[in-house]
Design a protein around this motif. Structure first.
Motif, PDB file in Angstrom:
ATOM      1  N   ALA A  22      30.081  46.122  39.464  1.00 24.85           N
ATOM      2  CA  ALA A  22      30.854  46.484  38.277  1.00 24.85           C
ATOM      3  C   ALA A  22      30.593  45.491  37.145  1.00 24.85           C
ATOM      4  CB  ALA A  22      32.348  46.536  38.610  1.00 24.85           C
ATOM      5  N   LEU A  23      30.541  44.204  37.452  1.00 29.17           N
ATOM      6  CA  LEU A  23      30.259  43.192  36.434  1.00 29.17           C
ATOM      7  C   LEU A  23      28.866  43.400  35.842  1.00 29.17           C
ATOM      8  CD1 LEU A  23      31.738  40.024  38.188  1.00 29.17           C
ATOM      9  CD2 LEU A  23      32.756  41.341  36.317  1.00 29.17           C
ATOM     10  N   ALA A  24      27.898  43.743  36.675  1.00 28.62           N
ATOM     11  CA  ALA A  24      26.532  43.991  36.205  1.00 28.62           C
ATOM     12  C   ALA A  24      26.459  45.217  35.292  1.00 28.62           C
ATOM     13  CB  ALA A  24      25.588  44.156  37.395  1.00 28.62           C
ATOM     14  N   GLN A  25      27.418  46.143  35.442  1.00 30.38           N
ATOM     15  CA  GLN A  25      27.452  47.357  34.616  1.00 30.38           C
ATOM     16  C   GLN A  25      28.309  47.169  33.365  1.00 30.38           C
ATOM     17  OE1 GLN A  25      28.907  50.194  37.459  1.00 30.38           O
ATOM     18  NE2 GLN A  25      26.987  50.220  38.603  1.00 30.38           N
ATOM     19  N   GLY A  26      28.725  45.927  33.085  1.00 29.51           N
ATOM     20  CA  GLY A  26      29.450  45.648  31.863  1.00 29.51           C
ATOM     21  C   GLY A  26      30.963  45.602  31.978  1.00 29.51           C
ATOM     22  N   TRP A  27      31.509  45.781  33.177  1.00 31.56           N
ATOM     23  CA  TRP A  27      32.948  45.669  33.377  1.00 31.56           C
ATOM     24  C   TRP A  27      33.313  44.189  33.381  1.00 31.56           C
ATOM     25  CZ3 TRP A  27      36.201  49.901  33.788  1.00 31.56           C
ATOM     26  CH2 TRP A  27      35.570  51.142  33.912  1.00 31.56           C
ATOM     27  N   ALA A  28      34.556  43.861  33.017  1.00 35.28           N
ATOM     28  CA  ALA A  28      35.034  42.487  33.010  1.00 35.28           C
ATOM     29  C   ALA A  28      36.256  42.372  33.913  1.00 35.28           C
ATOM     30  CB  ALA A  28      35.405  42.064  31.584  1.00 35.28           C
ATOM     31  N   LEU A  29      36.387  41.236  34.574  1.00 34.92           N
ATOM     32  CA  LEU A  29      37.553  41.008  35.426  1.00 34.92           C
ATOM     33  C   LEU A  29      38.821  41.070  34.590  1.00 34.92           C
ATOM     34  CD1 LEU A  29      36.286  37.987  37.542  1.00 34.92           C
ATOM     35  CD2 LEU A  29      36.224  40.411  38.153  1.00 34.92           C
ATOM     36  N   TYR A  30      39.870  41.626  35.173  1.00 30.33           N
ATOM     37  CA  TYR A  30      41.154  41.735  34.504  1.00 30.33           C
ATOM     38  C   TYR A  30      42.223  41.248  35.468  1.00 30.33           C
ATOM     39  CZ  TYR A  30      45.040  43.782  31.907  1.00 30.33           C
ATOM     40  OH  TYR A  30      46.200  43.969  31.194  1.00 30.33           O
ATOM     41  N   ARG A  45      42.739  43.720  53.066  1.00 27.69           N
ATOM     42  CA  ARG A  45      42.082  44.446  51.980  1.00 27.69           C
ATOM     43  C   ARG A  45      42.170  43.605  50.712  1.00 27.69           C
ATOM     44  NH1 ARG A  45      40.320  49.387  52.868  1.00 27.69           N
ATOM     45  NH2 ARG A  45      40.281  49.867  50.666  1.00 27.69           N
ATOM     46  N   CYS A  46      41.164  43.752  49.871  1.00 22.72           N
ATOM     47  CA  CYS A  46      41.102  43.055  48.593  1.00 22.72           C
ATOM     48  C   CYS A  46      41.161  44.077  47.472  1.00 22.72           C
ATOM     49  CB  CYS A  46      39.792  42.287  48.464  1.00 22.72           C
ATOM     50  SG  CYS A  46      39.542  41.027  49.717  1.00 22.72           S
ATOM     51  N   ALA A  47      41.654  43.627  46.313  1.00 17.58           N
ATOM     52  CA  ALA A  47      41.687  44.466  45.119  1.00 17.58           C
ATOM     53  C   ALA A  47      41.398  43.595  43.907  1.00 17.58           C
ATOM     54  CB  ALA A  47      43.046  45.139  44.962  1.00 17.58           C
ATOM     55  N   GLN A  48      40.667  44.158  42.947  1.00 19.65           N
ATOM     56  CA  GLN A  48      40.396  43.467  41.697  1.00 19.65           C
ATOM     57  C   GLN A  48      40.360  44.496  40.583  1.00 19.65           C
ATOM     58  OE1 GLN A  48      39.737  40.019  40.706  1.00 19.65           O
ATOM     59  NE2 GLN A  48      40.139  41.122  38.809  1.00 19.65           N
ATOM     60  N   ALA A  49      41.142  44.256  39.547  1.00 19.19           N
ATOM     61  CA  ALA A  49      41.116  45.131  38.374  1.00 19.19           C
ATOM     62  C   ALA A  49      39.973  44.714  37.465  1.00 19.19           C
ATOM     63  CB  ALA A  49      42.441  45.050  37.628  1.00 19.19           C
ATOM     64  N   VAL A  50      39.341  45.710  36.838  1.00 18.64           N
ATOM     65  CA  VAL A  50      38.278  45.471  35.865  1.00 18.64           C
ATOM     66  C   VAL A  50      38.504  46.380  34.662  1.00 18.64           C
ATOM     67  CG1 VAL A  50      36.534  44.669  37.521  1.00 18.64           C
ATOM     68  CG2 VAL A  50      36.731  47.096  37.050  1.00 18.64           C
ATOM     69  N   VAL A  51      38.042  45.933  33.502  1.00 21.47           N
ATOM     70  CA  VAL A  51      38.156  46.716  32.271  1.00 21.47           C
ATOM     71  C   VAL A  51      36.814  46.729  31.561  1.00 21.47           C
ATOM     72  CG1 VAL A  51      40.628  46.315  31.922  1.00 21.47           C
ATOM     73  CG2 VAL A  51      38.973  44.706  30.973  1.00 21.47           C
ATOM     74  N   ASP A  61      39.805  63.789  32.910  1.00 23.87           N
ATOM     75  CA  ASP A  61      38.651  64.080  33.778  1.00 23.87           C
ATOM     76  C   ASP A  61      37.532  63.049  33.618  1.00 23.87           C
ATOM     77  OD1 ASP A  61      38.033  64.884  31.195  1.00 23.87           O
ATOM     78  OD2 ASP A  61      36.931  66.666  31.825  1.00 23.87           O
ATOM     79  N   LEU A  62      37.795  61.956  32.932  1.00 22.49           N
ATOM     80  CA  LEU A  62      36.832  60.884  32.719  1.00 22.49           C
ATOM     81  C   LEU A  62      36.401  60.295  34.068  1.00 22.49           C
ATOM     82  CD1 LEU A  62      35.508  59.180  30.442  1.00 22.49           C
ATOM     83  CD2 LEU A  62      37.466  57.647  30.657  1.00 22.49           C
ATOM     84  N   LYS A  63      35.125  60.175  34.296  1.00 22.45           N
ATOM     85  CA  LYS A  63      34.591  59.610  35.534  1.00 22.45           C
ATOM     86  C   LYS A  63      34.392  58.108  35.317  1.00 22.45           C
ATOM     87  CE  LYS A  63      33.724  63.657  37.547  1.00 22.45           C
ATOM     88  NZ  LYS A  63      34.895  64.311  37.978  1.00 22.45           N
ATOM     89  N   LEU A  64      35.395  57.309  35.670  1.00 23.21           N
ATOM     90  CA  LEU A  64      35.374  55.883  35.399  1.00 23.21           C
ATOM     91  C   LEU A  64      34.191  55.172  36.041  1.00 23.21           C
ATOM     92  CD1 LEU A  64      39.177  55.206  35.791  1.00 23.21           C
ATOM     93  CD2 LEU A  64      37.867  55.337  33.654  1.00 23.21           C
ATOM     94  N   GLY A  65      33.804  55.578  37.209  1.00 27.19           N
ATOM     95  CA  GLY A  65      32.670  54.952  37.896  1.00 27.19           C
ATOM     96  C   GLY A  65      31.332  55.220  37.229  1.00 27.19           C
ATOM     97  N   GLU A  66      31.298  56.164  36.294  1.00 19.46           N
ATOM     98  CA  GLU A  66      30.056  56.497  35.602  1.00 19.46           C
ATOM     99  C   GLU A  66      29.968  55.847  34.220  1.00 19.46           C
ATOM    100  OE1 GLU A  66      29.691  60.732  35.603  1.00 19.46           O
ATOM    101  OE2 GLU A  66      29.754  60.852  37.789  1.00 19.46           O
ATOM    102  N   LEU A  67      30.968  55.070  33.827  1.00 16.24           N
ATOM    103  CA  LEU A  67      30.956  54.430  32.506  1.00 16.24           C
ATOM    104  C   LEU A  67      30.054  53.213  32.496  1.00 16.24           C
ATOM    105  CD1 LEU A  67      34.729  54.624  31.554  1.00 16.24           C
ATOM    106  CD2 LEU A  67      32.882  56.082  30.764  1.00 16.24           C
TER     107      LEU A  67
END
Length: 67
Positions: A22-30, A45-51, A61-67
């Motif tokens: 996700a970081l490599a695709q331009g997402w940032a840790l939140y 289990r682990c969880a991390q929010a990204v923006v 219907d936005l495909k968040l994983g495709e952004l």
């Protein structure tokens, strides 16, 4: 628009790879990561929010994983 995703995974290297991708695709840790016991599986289990800032407006219907 700022898009938001919550990445989750069992506490294995797969989680780190998911966040790194996700970081490599331009997402940032939140915020800070979370760590919790899943009583259904008996595993941690682990969880991390990204923006990510993206063009356009929000749509359900936005495909968040495709952004």
């Amino acid at each position: 628009m700022q898009a938001y995703r919550l990445l989750t995974e069992e506490d294995t290297s797969a989680f780190c790879h998911k966040v790194t991708a996700a970081l490599a695709q331009g997402w940032a840790l939140y915020g800070s990561p979370a760590y919790a016991h899943d009583p259904a599986t008996g595993k941690m289990r682990c969880a991390q929010a990204v923006v990510k800032d993206v063009e356009g407006d929000y749509a359900p219907d936005l495909k968040l994983g495709e952004l």
